[in-house]
Design a protein around this motif. Sequence first.
Motif, PDB file in Angstrom:
ATOM      1  N   LYS A   1       0.838  -1.201   0.000  1.00  0.00           N
ATOM      2  CA  LYS A   1       0.000   0.000   0.000  1.00  0.00           C
ATOM      3  C   LYS A   1       0.878   1.259   0.000  1.00  0.00           C
ATOM      4  O   LYS A   1       0.594   2.233  -0.717  1.00  0.00           O
ATOM      5  N   GLU A   2       1.951   1.229   0.792  1.00  0.00           N
ATOM      6  CA  GLU A   2       2.860   2.366   0.836  1.00  0.00           C
ATOM      7  C   GLU A   2       3.581   2.541  -0.498  1.00  0.00           C
ATOM      8  O   GLU A   2       3.768   3.661  -0.977  1.00  0.00           O
ATOM      9  N   ILE A   3       3.989   1.414  -1.085  1.00  0.00           N
ATOM     10  CA  ILE A   3       4.682   1.492  -2.375  1.00  0.00           C
ATOM     11  C   ILE A   3       3.779   2.116  -3.438  1.00  0.00           C
ATOM     12  O   ILE A   3       4.199   2.971  -4.221  1.00  0.00           O
ATOM     13  N   ILE A   4       2.511   1.692  -3.473  1.00  0.00           N
ATOM     14  CA  ILE A   4       1.560   2.233  -4.455  1.00  0.00           C
ATOM     15  C   ILE A   4       1.351   3.731  -4.226  1.00  0.00           C
ATOM     16  O   ILE A   4       1.336   4.537  -5.166  1.00  0.00           O
ATOM     17  N   LYS A   5       1.211   4.116  -2.953  1.00  0.00           N
ATOM     18  CA  LYS A   5       0.969   5.523  -2.612  1.00  0.00           C
ATOM     19  C   LYS A   5       2.095   6.412  -3.118  1.00  0.00           C
ATOM     20  O   LYS A   5       1.859   7.405  -3.837  1.00  0.00           O
ATOM     21  N   TYR A   6       3.318   6.061  -2.774  1.00  0.00           N
ATOM     22  CA  TYR A   6       4.444   6.903  -3.170  1.00  0.00           C
ATOM     23  C   TYR A   6       4.813   6.702  -4.634  1.00  0.00           C
ATOM     24  O   TYR A   6       5.340   7.614  -5.279  1.00  0.00           O
ATOM     25  N   GLY A   7       4.526   5.518  -5.161  1.00  0.00           N
ATOM     26  CA  GLY A   7       4.783   5.285  -6.569  1.00  0.00           C
ATOM     27  C   GLY A   7       3.922   6.166  -7.461  1.00  0.00           C
ATOM     28  O   GLY A   7       4.389   6.726  -8.455  1.00  0.00           O
ATOM     29  N   GLU A   8       2.645   6.309  -7.117  1.00  0.00           N
ATOM     30  CA  GLU A   8       1.753   7.181  -7.887  1.00  0.00           C
ATOM     31  C   GLU A   8       2.184   8.644  -7.792  1.00  0.00           C
ATOM     32  O   GLU A   8       2.032   9.420  -8.739  1.00  0.00           O
ATOM     33  N   TYR A   9       2.724   9.007  -6.658  1.00  0.00           N
ATOM     34  CA  TYR A   9       3.217  10.380  -6.506  1.00  0.00           C
ATOM     35  C   TYR A   9       4.420  10.614  -7.437  1.00  0.00           C
ATOM     36  O   TYR A   9       4.536  11.668  -8.078  1.00  0.00           O
ATOM     37  N   LEU A  10       5.294   9.606  -7.542  1.00  0.00           N
ATOM     38  CA  LEU A  10       6.433   9.729  -8.454  1.00  0.00           C
ATOM     39  C   LEU A  10       5.962   9.847  -9.899  1.00  0.00           C
ATOM     40  O   LEU A  10       6.520  10.620 -10.686  1.00  0.00           O
ATOM     41  N   LEU A  11       4.938   9.090 -10.273  1.00  0.00           N
ATOM     42  CA  LEU A  11       4.404   9.178 -11.639  1.00  0.00           C
ATOM     43  C   LEU A  11       3.841  10.565 -11.921  1.00  0.00           C
ATOM     44  O   LEU A  11       3.996  11.103 -13.025  1.00  0.00           O
ATOM     45  N   MET A  12       3.198  11.153 -10.931  1.00  0.00           N
ATOM     46  CA  MET A  12       2.648  12.497 -11.096  1.00  0.00           C
ATOM     47  C   MET A  12       3.766  13.515 -11.322  1.00  0.00           C
ATOM     48  O   MET A  12       3.650  14.417 -12.165  1.00  0.00           O
ATOM     49  N   ILE A  13       4.868  13.364 -10.588  1.00  0.00           N
ATOM     50  CA  ILE A  13       5.997  14.282 -10.755  1.00  0.00           C
ATOM     51  C   ILE A  13       6.627  14.115 -12.132  1.00  0.00           C
ATOM     52  O   ILE A  13       7.027  15.088 -12.774  1.00  0.00           O
ATOM     53  N   ALA A  14       6.696  12.851 -12.592  1.00  0.00           N
ATOM     54  CA  ALA A  14       7.404  12.568 -13.839  1.00  0.00           C
ATOM     55  C   ALA A  14       6.627  13.002 -15.080  1.00  0.00           C
ATOM     56  O   ALA A  14       7.225  13.315 -16.111  1.00  0.00           O
ATOM     57  N   LYS A  15       5.305  13.051 -15.006  1.00  0.00           N
ATOM     58  CA  LYS A  15       4.489  13.278 -16.203  1.00  0.00           C
ATOM     59  C   LYS A  15       4.860  14.548 -16.963  1.00  0.00           C
ATOM     60  O   LYS A  15       5.079  14.507 -18.180  1.00  0.00           O
ATOM     61  N   PRO A  16       4.961  15.740 -16.325  1.00  0.00           N
ATOM     62  CA  PRO A  16       5.278  16.953 -17.098  1.00  0.00           C
ATOM     63  C   PRO A  16       6.733  17.022 -17.569  1.00  0.00           C
ATOM     64  O   PRO A  16       7.086  17.937 -18.310  1.00  0.00           O
ATOM     65  N   LEU A  17       7.568  16.066 -17.140  1.00  0.00           N
ATOM     66  CA  LEU A  17       8.986  16.127 -17.503  1.00  0.00           C
ATOM     67  C   LEU A  17       9.317  15.247 -18.696  1.00  0.00           C
ATOM     68  O   LEU A  17      10.441  15.280 -19.194  1.00  0.00           O
ATOM     69  N   GLU A  18       8.339  14.451 -19.156  1.00  0.00           N
ATOM     70  CA  GLU A  18       8.606  13.510 -20.247  1.00  0.00           C
ATOM     71  C   GLU A  18       9.088  14.216 -21.506  1.00  0.00           C
ATOM     72  O   GLU A  18       9.937  13.688 -22.233  1.00  0.00           O
ATOM     73  N   GLN A  19       8.574  15.401 -21.771  1.00  0.00           N
ATOM     74  CA  GLN A  19       8.929  16.102 -23.014  1.00  0.00           C
ATOM     75  C   GLN A  19      10.395  16.517 -23.048  1.00  0.00           C
ATOM     76  O   GLN A  19      10.936  16.794 -24.110  1.00  0.00           O
ATOM     77  N   PHE A  20      11.049  16.541 -21.892  1.00  0.00           N
ATOM     78  CA  PHE A  20      12.448  16.963 -21.846  1.00  0.00           C
ATOM     79  C   PHE A  20      13.426  15.793 -21.852  1.00  0.00           C
ATOM     80  O   PHE A  20      14.621  15.986 -22.017  1.00  0.00           O
ATOM     81  N   ASP A  21      12.948  14.560 -21.612  1.00  0.00           N
ATOM     82  CA  ASP A  21      13.852  13.414 -21.493  1.00  0.00           C
ATOM     83  C   ASP A  21      13.155  12.157 -22.028  1.00  0.00           C
ATOM     84  O   ASP A  21      12.190  11.678 -21.441  1.00  0.00           O
ATOM     85  N   GLU A  22      13.670  11.617 -23.132  1.00  0.00           N
ATOM     86  CA  GLU A  22      13.056  10.437 -23.741  1.00  0.00           C
ATOM     87  C   GLU A  22      13.220   9.199 -22.847  1.00  0.00           C
ATOM     88  O   GLU A  22      12.334   8.349 -22.765  1.00  0.00           O
ATOM     89  N   SER A  23      14.382   9.076 -22.188  1.00  0.00           N
ATOM     90  CA  SER A  23      14.607   7.886 -21.348  1.00  0.00           C
ATOM     91  C   SER A  23      13.678   7.872 -20.138  1.00  0.00           C
ATOM     92  O   SER A  23      13.363   6.808 -19.601  1.00  0.00           O
ATOM     93  N   LEU A  24      13.241   9.048 -19.694  1.00  0.00           N
ATOM     94  CA  LEU A  24      12.332   9.110 -18.550  1.00  0.00           C
ATOM     95  C   LEU A  24      11.016   8.406 -18.866  1.00  0.00           C
ATOM     96  O   LEU A  24      10.450   7.731 -18.013  1.00  0.00           O
ATOM     97  N   LYS A  25      10.546   8.549 -20.092  1.00  0.00           N
ATOM     98  CA  LYS A  25       9.278   7.903 -20.478  1.00  0.00           C
ATOM     99  C   LYS A  25       9.397   6.380 -20.369  1.00  0.00           C
ATOM    100  O   LYS A  25       8.483   5.709 -19.891  1.00  0.00           O
ATOM    101  N   LYS A  26      10.568   5.851 -20.751  1.00  0.00           N
ATOM    102  CA  LYS A  26      10.773   4.404 -20.672  1.00  0.00           C
ATOM    103  C   LYS A  26      10.748   3.937 -19.206  1.00  0.00           C
ATOM    104  O   LYS A  26      10.080   2.951 -18.868  1.00  0.00           O
ATOM    105  N   ARG A  27      11.442   4.671 -18.343  1.00  0.00           N
ATOM    106  CA  ARG A  27      11.458   4.310 -16.919  1.00  0.00           C
ATOM    107  C   ARG A  27      10.068   4.453 -16.313  1.00  0.00           C
ATOM    108  O   ARG A  27       9.654   3.650 -15.472  1.00  0.00           O
ATOM    109  N   LYS A  28       9.362   5.454 -16.749  1.00  0.00           N
ATOM    110  CA  LYS A  28       8.015   5.691 -16.241  1.00  0.00           C
ATOM    111  C   LYS A  28       7.093   4.537 -16.618  1.00  0.00           C
ATOM    112  O   LYS A  28       6.322   4.041 -15.785  1.00  0.00           O
ATOM    113  N   ASP A  29       7.197   4.065 -17.848  1.00  0.00           N
ATOM    114  CA  ASP A  29       6.367   2.937 -18.295  1.00  0.00           C
ATOM    115  C   ASP A  29       6.691   1.670 -17.501  1.00  0.00           C
ATOM    116  O   ASP A  29       5.787   0.918 -17.111  1.00  0.00           O
ATOM    117  N   GLU A  30       7.993   1.426 -17.252  1.00  0.00           N
ATOM    118  CA  GLU A  30       8.396   0.250 -16.474  1.00  0.00           C
ATOM    119  C   GLU A  30       7.841   0.326 -15.056  1.00  0.00           C
ATOM    120  O   GLU A  30       7.380  -0.673 -14.500  1.00  0.00           O
TER     121      GLU A  30
END
Length: 600
Positions: A416-445
Motif C-alpha cells: 500500500k505504501e509502495i503504491i501511494k508513493y509510486g503514484e506520486y512519483l508518476l505524477m511528478i514525472a508526467k510533465p517532464l517527459e517532453q524533456f527526457d526520452e529515457s524518462l518515459k521508458k522508466r516511467k512505463d516500467e
Amino acid sequence: MSSLESELKEKKSVVEVVPRKRVIVAGMGPGGITAAIEAHKKGYEVIIFDNRDHFTRPQRIFLNGPTLSYLIGLGTLPEDEEFLTRLNDERSITIDRLQTYLQKKLKSHLKEREGIGNVRMGSEHEILEFDLSNEQNVLVVRNKEKEERLRFDYFVAADGAKRNMAEKLNQAYARIAKTQRITYKDLETQTRQVPHGTVSLRVKPSVSKKTEITLREIGLQDLLILKELGWDEPFPPKSHVLCNKERTQFYIAGEIPQKILDSKGDEQTKLLTEWGKMIIKLQLKVQDAEDRMELDINADEKVSKENQLKATVFEVRLKYTETPCLQLSNDAFFVSIGDATMNANLHLGHGGNDAIADGRKFAEYLPSVSETSAKFNQRSFIRWRRDKKETIRESMALNDEEDMRVYKAYIPKINKEIIKYGEYLLMIAKPLEQFDESLKKRKDEFEVLLKNIKDTPKAIIFLDDIYQKTLEFTDAINDGFDKKMKAEKEKIKAELALVQLSKCAKGIVTALTSVLCDRSEYWKNERARLDSEEAILMKKLKEQEEYEKRLSSLKTKTGKLLKKTPTLYQEYLKKLREKTAPATTPTPTPESVGPRKPKE
C-alpha cells in the motif's frame, strides 16, 4: 646403541605413573573450564591447557536460566556477591569475564585438594600430538623447551570451531594405520545469511545524558535506510543487542551486508561500526546513535589483541560431527564439547550455554572414581548431542517459518505504501517527459510494476527489485528536471537581460527625478512602476513559476519605457534651459546635468 637411538631415548621422557584416573581438557572456554570443575568434583585428576596468556574475548553472550542458576550456584564466597548480582540483572556477560570467574572457581577447587590437577595456561604450553601406538593413550606436550608425555583416561576437546584436537587425533590414527576418524558434516538447515559480524560500542565520554532505549524489531519498513549501508537482501537483518546495566556499553551481533565482509582493514572496521550504530538506532530507537556511540577500544597497547576482537566479521556455516565421543584403547575416551562438536548459531543464543551444558553432561556421564570397572556412558552422551543438534535444527526451521509468516502479514501494508508513493512519483514525472526520452521508458516500467502490485496485493513482491526500479525511476526524474532547467535557461537569460536593461532605465529615471521629483508627478509614477515590475521579476526568477506570462508583460512595459526615455530626457534638458539658465549661461551638456557624483 646408535647415537640417533640415544638421542630419541633422551628426548622422550618416561610416561609418569598415574595414581588415579585423569581428565585432560584442551581449551579454557566456558565449556572446557566447566568440564574441568565438574570432573574434579567427582574425584578425577584434572589438567587443563590453553595457549593464551590471558582471556581476551570481549564478545557478550546471553545466559539462559539453567546456565545462570549453575553460575550462581558456584558463587559461595562473599566476594562473588557483587559479580553475581550484576550477572542476574544483566542476564549477559562478556566471555572473558565469564572465563575469569570460572577459572577462579576451578583454581579454588584444585587448591582444596592439592596434587590432583593443575592449570597450564600461556603460550609456553603447547599440545604437540597424540601417541596411540601400542594401545596407549598419551598426549605429547611441550612446556617451554621441555617435552612431556601425559597419559589420560579422558580427553575433552573444548578448543572451539577450529577443532585442532580432532585433527591431531585423526593424524594419530593415520600413523597407526587405523581407519577411525572424526569427521564433520554440514548441518541440514543453514542460516539464511552467511556474512555475520559482531561489534562492541560504547557511549562517548563527552555524553553525560543516560541512553534511553525502546525495544522494537527491525522490519521491512527499514530496508531502504539499510540499503544505504549495503544491505541488499529482501528481508530485514537479524541482529541482537546486549548492553550493560548502565547502558554505556553495547554489543551487537548478527547478520551483516556482504559489502562489509568483502572489505578489509580499517575500512571494514569503519563500515561495521556504522552498521552497529544503525542497528542501535533502529532496534533500540536511539535516534542520535551516530553521534552518541563510538567503537569500544582501549588505547593501551597491552590489549591490542582484545581491541581486534571489538569488531569482527565471519562466515556462518554450521557443521557438526556424528562422533562427539570416540572410544580409544583401554576404555579411554575422546570427547568433543561446545563448538568442537557443532559450531553455534548465534541467533539461537546457544553457543556459551550449550558449551557449559556439554561440560556438565560430560562429568555427569563419568563413572565414579571408586567404580573401577564402570565406563563412561558413551551412548547417553552421543544421544544428548544428537538431541541438541535436532533441537537447534528444528528451532532454525521454526524461526524461518515465523519470519515468513511475519513477512507475509506485512506485505499488504508495505505494498500500500509502495503504491501511494509510486503514484506520486508518476505524477511528478508526467510533465517532464517532453524533456527526457529515457524518462518515459522508466516511467512505463514503473507503471507496470505498480500495476502488478495492485493486481496481487497479498503476494510477496521481491522488494529488492522494487527498490532498484524506484532508484532508476527517481534518477530518471532528476535527469528530467536537469534537462528542463537547461531548456529554460535560455529564456531565463533573456529575462535577466531585461532586468539589467530595466536597471539602466531606473538609473536614468533616478538621476532625473533626483532633480525634478518636486516638479513632475510623471517621473515619480514611472520610477515607482519600474520598482514594482522589478520586484515582481525577481520574485518570479526565484520561484520559477508562471514566468512566461509575466515575462511577456514585462517585455512590453519595459520596451515602451526604454523607447520613451530618450525623448523624455531631451524634454527635461529643454525645460531646464528655459527655467533655470540665464541668457548669458552656456547651453548645458548632458554630462553637466547627469547623476550627481558621490562625495569622495
